[in-house]
Design a protein around this motif. Structure first.
Motif, PDB file in Angstrom:
ATOM      1  N   ALA A 195      -0.079  -5.942  16.994  1.00  0.00           N
ATOM      2  CA  ALA A 195       1.303  -6.438  17.016  1.00  0.00           C
ATOM      3  C   ALA A 195       1.565  -7.303  15.781  1.00  0.00           C
ATOM      4  O   ALA A 195       2.639  -7.237  15.174  1.00  0.00           O
ATOM      5  N   LEU A 196       0.577  -8.096  15.403  1.00  0.00           N
ATOM      6  CA  LEU A 196       0.721  -8.958  14.226  1.00  0.00           C
ATOM      7  C   LEU A 196       0.904  -8.109  12.970  1.00  0.00           C
ATOM      8  O   LEU A 196       1.799  -8.359  12.149  1.00  0.00           O
ATOM      9  N   ARG A 197       0.059  -7.094  12.831  1.00  0.00           N
ATOM     10  CA  ARG A 197       0.139  -6.218  11.656  1.00  0.00           C
ATOM     11  C   ARG A 197       1.515  -5.518  11.620  1.00  0.00           C
ATOM     12  O   ARG A 197       2.161  -5.446  10.593  1.00  0.00           O
ATOM     13  N   SER A 198       1.914  -5.039  12.776  1.00  0.00           N
ATOM     14  CA  SER A 198       3.193  -4.345  12.845  1.00  0.00           C
ATOM     15  C   SER A 198       4.347  -5.300  12.515  1.00  0.00           C
ATOM     16  O   SER A 198       5.289  -4.928  11.808  1.00  0.00           O
ATOM     17  N   ALA A 199       4.273  -6.534  13.017  1.00  0.00           N
ATOM     18  CA  ALA A 199       5.320  -7.532  12.730  1.00  0.00           C
ATOM     19  C   ALA A 199       5.442  -7.754  11.223  1.00  0.00           C
ATOM     20  O   ALA A 199       6.552  -7.771  10.670  1.00  0.00           O
ATOM     21  N   ALA A 200       4.309  -7.912  10.550  1.00  0.00           N
ATOM     22  CA  ALA A 200       4.340  -8.139   9.096  1.00  0.00           C
ATOM     23  C   ALA A 200       4.946  -6.925   8.392  1.00  0.00           C
ATOM     24  O   ALA A 200       5.765  -7.069   7.470  1.00  0.00           O
ATOM     25  N   GLN A 201       4.572  -5.733   8.841  1.00  0.00           N
ATOM     26  CA  GLN A 201       5.099  -4.536   8.186  1.00  0.00           C
ATOM     27  C   GLN A 201       6.586  -4.349   8.461  1.00  0.00           C
ATOM     28  O   GLN A 201       7.354  -3.972   7.574  1.00  0.00           O
ATOM     29  N   ARG A 202       7.010  -4.631   9.678  1.00  0.00           N
ATOM     30  CA  ARG A 202       8.438  -4.481  10.001  1.00  0.00           C
ATOM     31  C   ARG A 202       9.267  -5.490   9.190  1.00  0.00           C
ATOM     32  O   ARG A 202      10.343  -5.165   8.716  1.00  0.00           O
ATOM     33  N   MET A 203       8.763  -6.704   9.044  1.00  0.00           N
ATOM     34  CA  MET A 203       9.494  -7.683   8.223  1.00  0.00           C
ATOM     35  C   MET A 203       9.581  -7.202   6.775  1.00  0.00           C
ATOM     36  O   MET A 203      10.656  -7.235   6.167  1.00  0.00           O
ATOM     37  N   ALA A 204       8.450  -6.752   6.249  1.00  0.00           N
ATOM     38  CA  ALA A 204       8.437  -6.308   4.846  1.00  0.00           C
ATOM     39  C   ALA A 204       9.430  -5.170   4.645  1.00  0.00           C
ATOM     40  O   ALA A 204      10.132  -5.118   3.625  1.00  0.00           O
ATOM     41  N   SER A 205       9.537  -4.283   5.624  1.00  0.00           N
ATOM     42  CA  SER A 205      10.425  -3.129   5.450  1.00  0.00           C
ATOM     43  C   SER A 205      11.901  -3.526   5.585  1.00  0.00           C
ATOM     44  O   SER A 205      12.774  -2.739   5.250  1.00  0.00           O
ATOM     45  N   HIS A 206      12.173  -4.736   6.056  1.00  0.00           N
ATOM     46  CA  HIS A 206      13.559  -5.215   6.151  1.00  0.00           C
ATOM     47  C   HIS A 206      13.961  -6.095   4.970  1.00  0.00           C
ATOM     48  O   HIS A 206      15.032  -6.706   4.982  1.00  0.00           O
ATOM     49  N   LEU A 207      13.083  -6.172   3.975  1.00  0.00           N
ATOM     50  CA  LEU A 207      13.375  -7.024   2.821  1.00  0.00           C
ATOM     51  C   LEU A 207      14.120  -6.204   1.760  1.00  0.00           C
ATOM     52  O   LEU A 207      13.647  -5.148   1.338  1.00  0.00           O
ATOM     53  N   ALA A 208      15.271  -6.711   1.347  1.00  0.00           N
ATOM     54  CA  ALA A 208      16.040  -6.022   0.295  1.00  0.00           C
ATOM     55  C   ALA A 208      15.299  -6.174  -1.034  1.00  0.00           C
ATOM     56  O   ALA A 208      14.526  -7.125  -1.213  1.00  0.00           O
ATOM     57  N   PRO A 209      15.546  -5.295  -2.001  1.00  0.00           N
ATOM     58  CA  PRO A 209      14.934  -5.452  -3.326  1.00  0.00           C
ATOM     59  C   PRO A 209      15.261  -6.837  -3.892  1.00  0.00           C
ATOM     60  O   PRO A 209      16.411  -7.263  -3.843  1.00  0.00           O
ATOM     61  N   GLY A 210      14.240  -7.538  -4.337  1.00  0.00           N
ATOM     62  CA  GLY A 210      14.437  -8.897  -4.856  1.00  0.00           C
ATOM     63  C   GLY A 210      14.552  -9.952  -3.774  1.00  0.00           C
ATOM     64  O   GLY A 210      14.685 -11.136  -4.063  1.00  0.00           O
ATOM     65  N   GLY A 211      14.525  -9.502  -2.524  1.00  0.00           N
ATOM     66  CA  GLY A 211      14.657 -10.447  -1.396  1.00  0.00           C
ATOM     67  C   GLY A 211      13.397 -11.276  -1.216  1.00  0.00           C
ATOM     68  O   GLY A 211      12.330 -10.960  -1.760  1.00  0.00           O
ATOM     69  N   ARG A 212      13.536 -12.311  -0.420  1.00  0.00           N
ATOM     70  CA  ARG A 212      12.443 -13.279  -0.272  1.00  0.00           C
ATOM     71  C   ARG A 212      12.126 -13.482   1.202  1.00  0.00           C
ATOM     72  O   ARG A 212      13.034 -13.537   2.030  1.00  0.00           O
ATOM     73  N   MET A 213      10.852 -13.579   1.476  1.00  0.00           N
ATOM     74  CA  MET A 213      10.426 -13.860   2.855  1.00  0.00           C
ATOM     75  C   MET A 213       9.809 -15.263   2.851  1.00  0.00           C
ATOM     76  O   MET A 213       8.959 -15.562   2.012  1.00  0.00           O
ATOM     77  N   VAL A 214      10.242 -16.102   3.762  1.00  0.00           N
ATOM     78  CA  VAL A 214       9.735 -17.478   3.829  1.00  0.00           C
ATOM     79  C   VAL A 214       9.176 -17.680   5.237  1.00  0.00           C
ATOM     80  O   VAL A 214       9.919 -17.631   6.224  1.00  0.00           O
ATOM     81  N   LEU A 215       7.879 -17.900   5.304  1.00  0.00           N
ATOM     82  CA  LEU A 215       7.227 -18.012   6.613  1.00  0.00           C
ATOM     83  C   LEU A 215       6.464 -19.318   6.708  1.00  0.00           C
ATOM     84  O   LEU A 215       5.630 -19.619   5.834  1.00  0.00           O
ATOM     85  N   LEU A 216       6.763 -20.088   7.732  1.00  0.00           N
ATOM     86  CA  LEU A 216       6.035 -21.345   7.967  1.00  0.00           C
ATOM     87  C   LEU A 216       5.150 -21.136   9.189  1.00  0.00           C
ATOM     88  O   LEU A 216       5.653 -20.844  10.285  1.00  0.00           O
ATOM     89  N   GLU A 217       3.849 -21.239   8.983  1.00  0.00           N
ATOM     90  CA  GLU A 217       2.906 -20.997  10.089  1.00  0.00           C
ATOM     91  C   GLU A 217       1.743 -21.977  10.021  1.00  0.00           C
ATOM     92  O   GLU A 217       1.402 -22.466   8.937  1.00  0.00           O
ATOM     93  N   ALA A 218       1.115 -22.212  11.172  1.00  0.00           N
ATOM     94  CA  ALA A 218      -0.152 -22.954  11.163  1.00  0.00           C
ATOM     95  C   ALA A 218      -1.147 -22.086  10.403  1.00  0.00           C
ATOM     96  O   ALA A 218      -1.400 -20.941  10.807  1.00  0.00           O
ATOM     97  N   ALA A 219      -1.692 -22.596   9.313  1.00  0.00           N
ATOM     98  CA  ALA A 219      -2.550 -21.773   8.469  1.00  0.00           C
ATOM     99  C   ALA A 219      -3.481 -22.673   7.670  1.00  0.00           C
ATOM    100  O   ALA A 219      -3.348 -22.807   6.448  1.00  0.00           O
ATOM    101  N   PRO A 220      -4.441 -23.317   8.352  1.00  0.00           N
ATOM    102  CA  PRO A 220      -5.356 -24.196   7.619  1.00  0.00           C
ATOM    103  C   PRO A 220      -6.211 -23.402   6.632  1.00  0.00           C
ATOM    104  O   PRO A 220      -6.448 -22.218   6.842  1.00  0.00           O
ATOM    105  N   VAL A 221      -6.619 -24.080   5.579  1.00  0.00           N
ATOM    106  CA  VAL A 221      -7.435 -23.410   4.554  1.00  0.00           C
ATOM    107  C   VAL A 221      -8.783 -22.997   5.131  1.00  0.00           C
ATOM    108  O   VAL A 221      -9.282 -21.908   4.860  1.00  0.00           O
ATOM    109  N   ASP A 222      -9.376 -23.875   5.937  1.00  0.00           N
ATOM    110  CA  ASP A 222     -10.684 -23.563   6.533  1.00  0.00           C
ATOM    111  C   ASP A 222     -10.510 -23.110   7.980  1.00  0.00           C
ATOM    112  O   ASP A 222      -9.506 -23.425   8.608  1.00  0.00           O
ATOM    113  N   VAL A 223     -11.504 -22.402   8.486  1.00  0.00           N
ATOM    114  CA  VAL A 223     -11.461 -21.997   9.894  1.00  0.00           C
ATOM    115  C   VAL A 223     -11.364 -23.260  10.746  1.00  0.00           C
ATOM    116  O   VAL A 223     -12.119 -24.216  10.545  1.00  0.00           O
ATOM    117  N   ALA A 224     -10.403 -23.281  11.681  1.00  0.00           N
ATOM    118  CA  ALA A 224     -10.225 -24.453  12.556  1.00  0.00           C
ATOM    119  C   ALA A 224      -9.668 -23.955  13.883  1.00  0.00           C
ATOM    120  O   ALA A 224      -8.502 -23.608  13.966  1.00  0.00           O
TER     121      ALA A 224
END
Ligand SMILES: C[S@@+](CC[C@H](N)C(=O)[O-])C[C@H]1O[C@@H](n2cnc3c(N)ncnc32)[C@H](O)[C@@H]1O
Length: 289
Positions: free
Chosen positions: A164-193
């Motif tokens: 589902a995660l992979r599909s979500a990323a792909q569906r978002m990418a396919s909805h991006l217009a040329p030159g469009g921007r995707m801005v995603l804020l997520e919990a994403a620590p640099v190290d495994v936590a």
């Protein structure tokens, strides 16, 4: 307020709790979980209890909102007419803000009650003419058009199924217009936590998201931080074991300690930040203005 800070972690989502929030359920059924949460909290006040931290005092959620706002601010300066997609829009706190700035906004969410509430709040703010709202699963996103800006705030971290995660990323990418921007804020620590992970939430390592985005055909153009102060994530795993008065005091203390650090260093302390703002464009796409 009477938040259940000491309720057991594995109670079912509909378990009777003696206060405002509920613990993470033993089994996460996303549609059920988010709808239940929306029915309890979406109409209440700012609606933050539905979309930020569940069962936490209002001041804690307000500070989360503020640090997210600061982190997103550079990326939300849109031109009137910008076509915006707000994925997992919840009660519409970013949809209405972007519509107020003249955006033509589509908000989508899994939960019908979140969407009803987003619609109601758009009407209250007199921007319903610039908003449409859809009940959809991001993994099957089909908005029928492409967008100049796709915004997602703390949504992917709640999509736990890898397909589902992979599909979500792909569906978002396919909805991006040329030159469009995707801005995603997520919990994403640099190290495994994994110490804050629950049945409804994953703090994926930042590199996992970067691989996911590359696979979906979008590339990183910028990354910034949100909340480098570590105190909240130290406290959260222990919170439910503390008696309520102690828990509330501890939350107040970490909020007080974290706020100046997050406000001053939030965007620049990228490596230390628990959440990250990813700014992405289609591979080979033009740089955003
Ligand atoms: C933490 S809340 C954030 C809401 C909103 N982005 C905000 O910042 O106020 C997560 C939101 O994602 C939605 N959500 C979770 N999984 C989803 C999915 N698979 N498809 C669409 N929305 C989803 C939930 O219903 C919820 O409204």
């Amino acid at each position: 307020m009477n938040a259940p800070l000491n309720v057991p972690v594995n109670a079912p989502v509909n378990a009777h709790v003696n206060a405002r929030g509920a613990p993470a359920p033993e089994h996460y059924l996303p549609q059920h979980y988010w709808e239940d949460r929306a029915r309890r909290f979406a109409a209440e006040g700012s609606g933050l209890a539905a979309v930020c931290s569940y069962g936490m005092p209002e001041f804690y959620n307000r500070m989360i909102h503020y640090s997210q706002h600061l982190a997103l601010r550079p990326w939300l300066n849109i031109q009137p007419g910008t076509r915006v997609l707000d994925v997992g829009c919840g009660v519409g706190r970013w949809s209405t803000l972007l519509a107020k700035r003249g955006g033509s906004v589509t908000g989508m969410d899994l939960s019908p009650t979140m969407i009803a509430e987003a619609r109601r709040r758009a009407e209250l703010k007199n921007v319903s003419n610039r908003c449409r709202f859809l009940v959809q699963d991001l993994a099957q996103l089909d908005a029928g058009e492409t967008f100049d800006l796709i915004l997602g705030v703390t949504v992917l971290q709640h999509i736990l199924d890898p397909e589902a995660l992979r599909s979500a990323a792909q569906r978002m990418a396919s909805h991006l217009a040329p030159g469009g921007r995707m801005v995603l804020l997520e919990a994403a620590p640099v190290d495994v936590a994994q110490h804050c992970d629950t049945t409804v939430f994953r703090a994926r390592q930042r590199s996992v998201y970067l691989d996911l985005f590359a696979e979906a055909g979008v590339e990183l153009r910028a990354i910034s931080g949100v909340d480098p102060a570590p105190f909240k994530t130290w406290l959260l795993p222990h919170l439910r074991r503390l008696p309520r008065p102690l828990a509330v005091s501890a939350i107040a203390a970490v909020t007080l300690l974290s706020t100046p650090i997050d406000v001053i260093f939030g965007r620049v302390a990228v490596q230390q930040s628990w959440h990250a703002v990813f700014v992405l464009q289609r591979t080979g796409g033009a740089h955003a203005a």
